[in-house]
Design a protein around this motif. Sequence first.
Motif, PDB file in Angstrom:
ATOM      1  N   HIS A   1      60.592  29.240   8.082  1.00  0.00           N
ATOM      2  CA  HIS A   1      60.677  30.288   7.066  1.00  0.00           C
ATOM      3  C   HIS A   1      62.114  30.803   6.951  1.00  0.00           C
ATOM      4  O   HIS A   1      62.433  31.543   6.041  1.00  0.00           O
ATOM      5  CB  HIS A   1      59.787  31.477   7.431  1.00  0.00           C
ATOM      6  N   ASN A   2      62.940  30.445   7.915  1.00  0.00           N
ATOM      7  CA  ASN A   2      64.265  31.052   8.091  1.00  0.00           C
ATOM      8  C   ASN A   2      64.145  32.578   8.029  1.00  0.00           C
ATOM      9  O   ASN A   2      64.775  33.242   7.216  1.00  0.00           O
ATOM     10  CB  ASN A   2      65.265  30.535   7.056  1.00  0.00           C
ATOM     11  N   SER A   3      63.306  33.100   8.917  1.00  0.00           N
ATOM     12  CA  SER A   3      63.089  34.544   8.935  1.00  0.00           C
ATOM     13  C   SER A   3      63.016  35.069  10.364  1.00  0.00           C
ATOM     14  O   SER A   3      62.760  34.312  11.303  1.00  0.00           O
ATOM     15  CB  SER A   3      61.782  34.895   8.214  1.00  0.00           C
ATOM     16  N   LEU A   4      63.298  36.358  10.493  1.00  0.00           N
ATOM     17  CA  LEU A   4      63.151  37.049  11.771  1.00  0.00           C
ATOM     18  C   LEU A   4      62.175  38.195  11.575  1.00  0.00           C
ATOM     19  O   LEU A   4      62.157  38.810  10.514  1.00  0.00           O
ATOM     20  CB  LEU A   4      64.476  37.688  12.224  1.00  0.00           C
ATOM     21  N   SER A   5      61.378  38.483  12.625  1.00  0.00           N
ATOM     22  CA  SER A   5      60.515  39.655  12.558  1.00  0.00           C
ATOM     23  C   SER A   5      60.681  40.486  13.828  1.00  0.00           C
ATOM     24  O   SER A   5      60.655  39.937  14.936  1.00  0.00           O
ATOM     25  CB  SER A   5      59.047  39.251  12.428  1.00  0.00           C
TER      26      SER A   5
ATOM     27  N   TRP B   1      36.429  31.434  11.503  1.00  0.00           N
ATOM     28  CA  TRP B   1      37.017  32.091  10.334  1.00  0.00           C
ATOM     29  C   TRP B   1      38.519  31.782  10.262  1.00  0.00           C
ATOM     30  O   TRP B   1      39.055  31.418   9.212  1.00  0.00           O
ATOM     31  CB  TRP B   1      36.821  33.612  10.405  1.00  0.00           C
ATOM     32  N   TYR B   2      39.177  31.887  11.415  1.00  0.00           N
ATOM     33  CA  TYR B   2      40.624  31.686  11.404  1.00  0.00           C
ATOM     34  C   TYR B   2      40.964  30.218  11.118  1.00  0.00           C
ATOM     35  O   TYR B   2      41.927  29.925  10.403  1.00  0.00           O
ATOM     36  CB  TYR B   2      41.248  32.161  12.727  1.00  0.00           C
ATOM     37  N   LEU B   3      40.148  29.303  11.655  1.00  0.00           N
ATOM     38  CA  LEU B   3      40.350  27.888  11.348  1.00  0.00           C
ATOM     39  C   LEU B   3      40.254  27.655   9.835  1.00  0.00           C
ATOM     40  O   LEU B   3      41.132  27.037   9.224  1.00  0.00           O
ATOM     41  CB  LEU B   3      39.309  27.023  12.077  1.00  0.00           C
ATOM     42  N   HIS B   4      39.187  28.187   9.214  1.00  0.00           N
ATOM     43  CA  HIS B   4      39.006  27.975   7.769  1.00  0.00           C
ATOM     44  C   HIS B   4      40.129  28.646   6.980  1.00  0.00           C
ATOM     45  O   HIS B   4      40.622  28.107   5.989  1.00  0.00           O
ATOM     46  CB  HIS B   4      37.636  28.513   7.321  1.00  0.00           C
ATOM     47  N   HIS B   5      40.535  29.811   7.430  1.00  0.00           N
ATOM     48  CA  HIS B   5      41.632  30.546   6.822  1.00  0.00           C
ATOM     49  C   HIS B   5      42.896  29.676   6.801  1.00  0.00           C
ATOM     50  O   HIS B   5      43.596  29.569   5.789  1.00  0.00           O
ATOM     51  CB  HIS B   5      41.856  31.798   7.678  1.00  0.00           C
ATOM     52  N   GLU B   6      43.153  29.015   7.928  1.00  0.00           N
ATOM     53  CA  GLU B   6      44.360  28.205   8.041  1.00  0.00           C
ATOM     54  C   GLU B   6      44.227  26.900   7.261  1.00  0.00           C
ATOM     55  O   GLU B   6      45.168  26.481   6.583  1.00  0.00           O
ATOM     56  CB  GLU B   6      44.676  27.928   9.516  1.00  0.00           C
ATOM     57  N   VAL B   7      43.061  26.261   7.364  1.00  0.00           N
ATOM     58  CA  VAL B   7      42.856  25.005   6.648  1.00  0.00           C
ATOM     59  C   VAL B   7      42.979  25.233   5.138  1.00  0.00           C
ATOM     60  O   VAL B   7      43.545  24.414   4.411  1.00  0.00           O
ATOM     61  CB  VAL B   7      41.488  24.376   7.017  1.00  0.00           C
ATOM     62  N   ALA B   8      42.501  26.391   4.683  1.00  0.00           N
ATOM     63  CA  ALA B   8      42.554  26.696   3.251  1.00  0.00           C
ATOM     64  C   ALA B   8      43.995  26.837   2.749  1.00  0.00           C
ATOM     65  O   ALA B   8      44.264  26.718   1.561  1.00  0.00           O
ATOM     66  CB  ALA B   8      41.776  27.985   2.971  1.00  0.00           C
ATOM     67  N   ARG B   9      44.927  27.076   3.672  1.00  0.00           N
ATOM     68  CA  ARG B   9      46.325  27.244   3.250  1.00  0.00           C
ATOM     69  C   ARG B   9      47.050  25.913   3.062  1.00  0.00           C
ATOM     70  O   ARG B   9      48.123  25.866   2.445  1.00  0.00           O
ATOM     71  CB  ARG B   9      47.096  28.066   4.294  1.00  0.00           C
ATOM     72  N   ILE B  10      46.496  24.844   3.651  1.00  0.00           N
ATOM     73  CA  ILE B  10      47.195  23.551   3.604  1.00  0.00           C
ATOM     74  C   ILE B  10      47.474  23.152   2.149  1.00  0.00           C
ATOM     75  O   ILE B  10      46.586  23.200   1.306  1.00  0.00           O
ATOM     76  CB  ILE B  10      46.361  22.456   4.314  1.00  0.00           C
ATOM     77  N   GLY B  11      48.716  22.813   1.879  1.00  0.00           N
ATOM     78  CA  GLY B  11      49.107  22.406   0.527  1.00  0.00           C
ATOM     79  C   GLY B  11      49.528  23.555  -0.369  1.00  0.00           C
ATOM     80  O   GLY B  11      50.153  23.341  -1.411  1.00  0.00           O
ATOM     81  N   LYS B  12      49.217  24.779   0.032  1.00  0.00           N
ATOM     82  CA  LYS B  12      49.580  25.935  -0.803  1.00  0.00           C
ATOM     83  C   LYS B  12      51.065  26.302  -0.607  1.00  0.00           C
ATOM     84  O   LYS B  12      51.706  25.883   0.359  1.00  0.00           O
ATOM     85  CB  LYS B  12      48.715  27.136  -0.415  1.00  0.00           C
ATOM     86  N   THR B  13      51.560  27.122  -1.525  1.00  0.00           N
ATOM     87  CA  THR B  13      52.955  27.562  -1.460  1.00  0.00           C
ATOM     88  C   THR B  13      53.178  28.502  -0.272  1.00  0.00           C
ATOM     89  O   THR B  13      52.375  29.394  -0.022  1.00  0.00           O
ATOM     90  CB  THR B  13      53.318  28.315  -2.757  1.00  0.00           C
ATOM     91  N   VAL B  14      54.272  28.293   0.444  1.00  0.00           N
ATOM     92  CA  VAL B  14      54.575  29.101   1.627  1.00  0.00           C
ATOM     93  C   VAL B  14      55.046  30.501   1.235  1.00  0.00           C
ATOM     94  O   VAL B  14      55.833  30.662   0.302  1.00  0.00           O
ATOM     95  CB  VAL B  14      55.658  28.397   2.478  1.00  0.00           C
ATOM     96  N   ASP B  15      54.526  31.487   1.951  1.00  0.00           N
ATOM     97  CA  ASP B  15      55.005  32.860   1.808  1.00  0.00           C
ATOM     98  C   ASP B  15      56.093  33.065   2.854  1.00  0.00           C
ATOM     99  O   ASP B  15      55.817  33.212   4.040  1.00  0.00           O
ATOM    100  CB  ASP B  15      53.838  33.826   2.056  1.00  0.00           C
TER     101      ASP B  15
ATOM    102  N   TYR C   1      56.768  46.018  10.002  1.00  0.00           N
ATOM    103  CA  TYR C   1      55.421  45.585   9.607  1.00  0.00           C
ATOM    104  C   TYR C   1      55.516  44.733   8.344  1.00  0.00           C
ATOM    105  O   TYR C   1      56.494  44.812   7.604  1.00  0.00           O
ATOM    106  CB  TYR C   1      54.521  46.806   9.349  1.00  0.00           C
ATOM    107  N   PRO C   2      54.485  43.896   8.108  1.00  0.00           N
ATOM    108  CA  PRO C   2      54.520  43.009   6.943  1.00  0.00           C
ATOM    109  C   PRO C   2      54.310  43.753   5.622  1.00  0.00           C
ATOM    110  O   PRO C   2      53.731  44.841   5.607  1.00  0.00           O
ATOM    111  CB  PRO C   2      53.357  42.045   7.187  1.00  0.00           C
ATOM    112  N   GLU C   3      54.744  43.132   4.540  1.00  0.00           N
ATOM    113  CA  GLU C   3      54.524  43.729   3.221  1.00  0.00           C
ATOM    114  C   GLU C   3      53.087  43.519   2.761  1.00  0.00           C
ATOM    115  O   GLU C   3      52.540  44.310   2.008  1.00  0.00           O
ATOM    116  CB  GLU C   3      55.470  43.087   2.201  1.00  0.00           C
ATOM    117  N   LYS C   4      52.502  42.385   3.220  1.00  0.00           N
ATOM    118  CA  LYS C   4      51.125  42.082   2.826  1.00  0.00           C
ATOM    119  C   LYS C   4      50.255  42.051   4.070  1.00  0.00           C
ATOM    120  O   LYS C   4      50.647  41.482   5.080  1.00  0.00           O
ATOM    121  CB  LYS C   4      51.068  40.701   2.146  1.00  0.00           C
TER     122      LYS C   4
END
Length: 717
Positions: free
Chosen positions: A521-525, A488-502, A461-464
């Motif tokens: 992300h070079n990650s596996l889940s 909601w999900y569209l706005h959620h995603e659009v709001a992330r544009i330009g922000k630092t990647v988690d 599971y995720p940390e956040k």
Amino acid sequence: MIPAAQDAFHHSPANCDPGAIHRGFRLASALATTVFSAVCCLALPRLVAQGASPAASPAATHGISVANMDPLVKPGDDFYHYADGAWISRTEIPPDRSNVSVFNALDDLSRKCTDAIIEEAAKASAPAGSDERKMADIYNAFMDEPAIESRGLSPVKDQLATIAAIQDRRQLSSALGKTLRADVDLLNNSTYHTSNLFGLWVAPGFHDSGHYMPYLLQGGLEMPNRDYYLADSEHMKEIRAKYAAHVAAMFRLAGFSDAEARAGRVIALEHSIAEAQVSIAEIEIIEKADNLWKRYDFAAKAPGLDWGAYFQGAGLASQQEFMVWTPTALAGEAALVASTPLETWKDWLAYHLIEDYASFLPKALADERFGFFQKTLSGVQQQRPRADRAVILVNALLGDAVGKVYAQKYFSPQAKAQAEAMVANLIAVYHKRLAALPWLADSTRSEAQAKLDSLIVNIGYPEKWEDYSAYDVRAGDAFGNVWRYGLWYLHHEVARIGKTVDRHEWCMDPQTVNAVNMPLHNSLSFPAAILQPPFFDPDAPAAVNYGAIGTIMGHEISHTFDKEGSAFDSKGRLRNWWTQSDSDHFNQASERLAKQFDAYEPFPGVHVNGEQTIDEDIADLGGVASAYDAYRASLGGREAPLQDGFTGDQQFFIAFAQNYASKMREATLRNQVLTDPHAPAQYRALTVRNSDAWYNAFNVQPGDKLYLAPADRVKIW
Ligand SMILES: [Zn+2]
């Protein structure tokens, strides 16, 4: 080449009810999977997970399922039926499913668990605004059929009026922009289909993986992909005739005049869109997706659509840069906006609205949608019980809220620790194998090692957790809850544009039976729900755990270095770090493996498309090779004890093939062959043909049907 890799498995679009549910696309697909009797998630007997009749299963066993095998089949002739034959002959596909497999048996278990979580929330009368209350309100609104019936089409009245009022191309472009949703996922979940004109994916940038960028993808079709509109086979012609009747029926049921004529025009437009689109195989070529368009490029490169109005409608008016994944399709579709009569586009918009949301509208529309998309396209005979669909819906819209409780309840710290240890062992194997690979240039080898070193592995599971406070859920509003989720999900995603990647973020819920490699992300889940028997059982022999979940872990790790992995460096940037000779060797080996898969023929004249499935086939190959090494290493030089008369090596390969026990309806399998980057399960199980250890374990000899001469066995990692 394929997007990174989802999966151990992922639901073929054929199983899905794509409809209007976006991030939950994969969960909506569960609308078509099987129901088993209730079983507790924590003490899941292996045979219950695999068998179709839990009541007849013996008590829990730990190891391969001998009861699922057909010992009369010679392993060298047909390893899939040898490992899974008894399961195949006794398992029936339930009438409300398109397919049945170990994966969806675990999906069902996961659903039973989430069912309990959601029911508890529904009873708790939690405070307004809380996640529990949202779960309850979404669930109850969907369950209240009389209320949905009595409202008729009033939930979409405003949207239909807006469409009817469109008077020019500018207003049309704006309306098309308003349909944009964050509903595709190009490298993680391989979700390539959107019925909206275009799809949006917000992800780390190709060249700056530290910040999120918007990616635009082709869209506009209701049927699963362009082949349904363009392919010349009798089968597809028949489907198209049924689709024409279906579209007309939807118009009629929604109260439109001239239903047949409208349907004819909408389908002609979709046909033109299909011609403008590119194939799935082309979508999967990353290099073709690397198109950075400035905002002002759109008018010049894709004239026809009023892009200013489009982006304004989409809420992206101030965004100056986009990655355009399918530039020719964007241009072709934009041109159609100018060349096709306005009235046709208005019918297209109205039909798409009603079609995408039909599951949340009166029964006549919901049933008509089911009849075409589930019955005709996937062969499902009847709808799943409404309560199942309600749980699936809550999971799709509030995945993290449900997942948080799920992980707490059903995933122990011990299981997490053991799974982490297995992945660590597999990574150690890859380090060794990379060090020894003769065909890799030294520079390539060191970047591959660097990728392994910086690989993030998420277990359980995720940390956040997601914050749903801005998602407006209302009691008694079945349609509105789904509609507002999309926004909601569209706005959620659009709001992330330009922000630092988690880099630690997830793209899957803990209750999802799947696994994923996220190359940017070079990650596996590995979500909690796949870390259960029969894939992972702390009490099973190492041979079985490595054969089952170990090969899945190895599969995901191998995506780090495959054709797609080679496109992204250790920082997640789009940069090919291979030398030409590395690529040449890899391509040569890939071609040989693709030919192996091309030869598989599920129906007379219908072959697996090796080019489409190659990346996943290579990942399976790497998964088996690395998990086998990790299993041998775990023995510490001793031989594994026999279990049920099988050696450790035999158990390893049988466990692998038992991952793929699967039955599909013909329509679903045909759809998978056309649209899925994964080969059908029965052929994935045959990956063992390339492993020398398999020949030794089962004494496979020349003349056996699956025999490959040593020179023909493909080895990549
Ligand atoms: Zn994969």
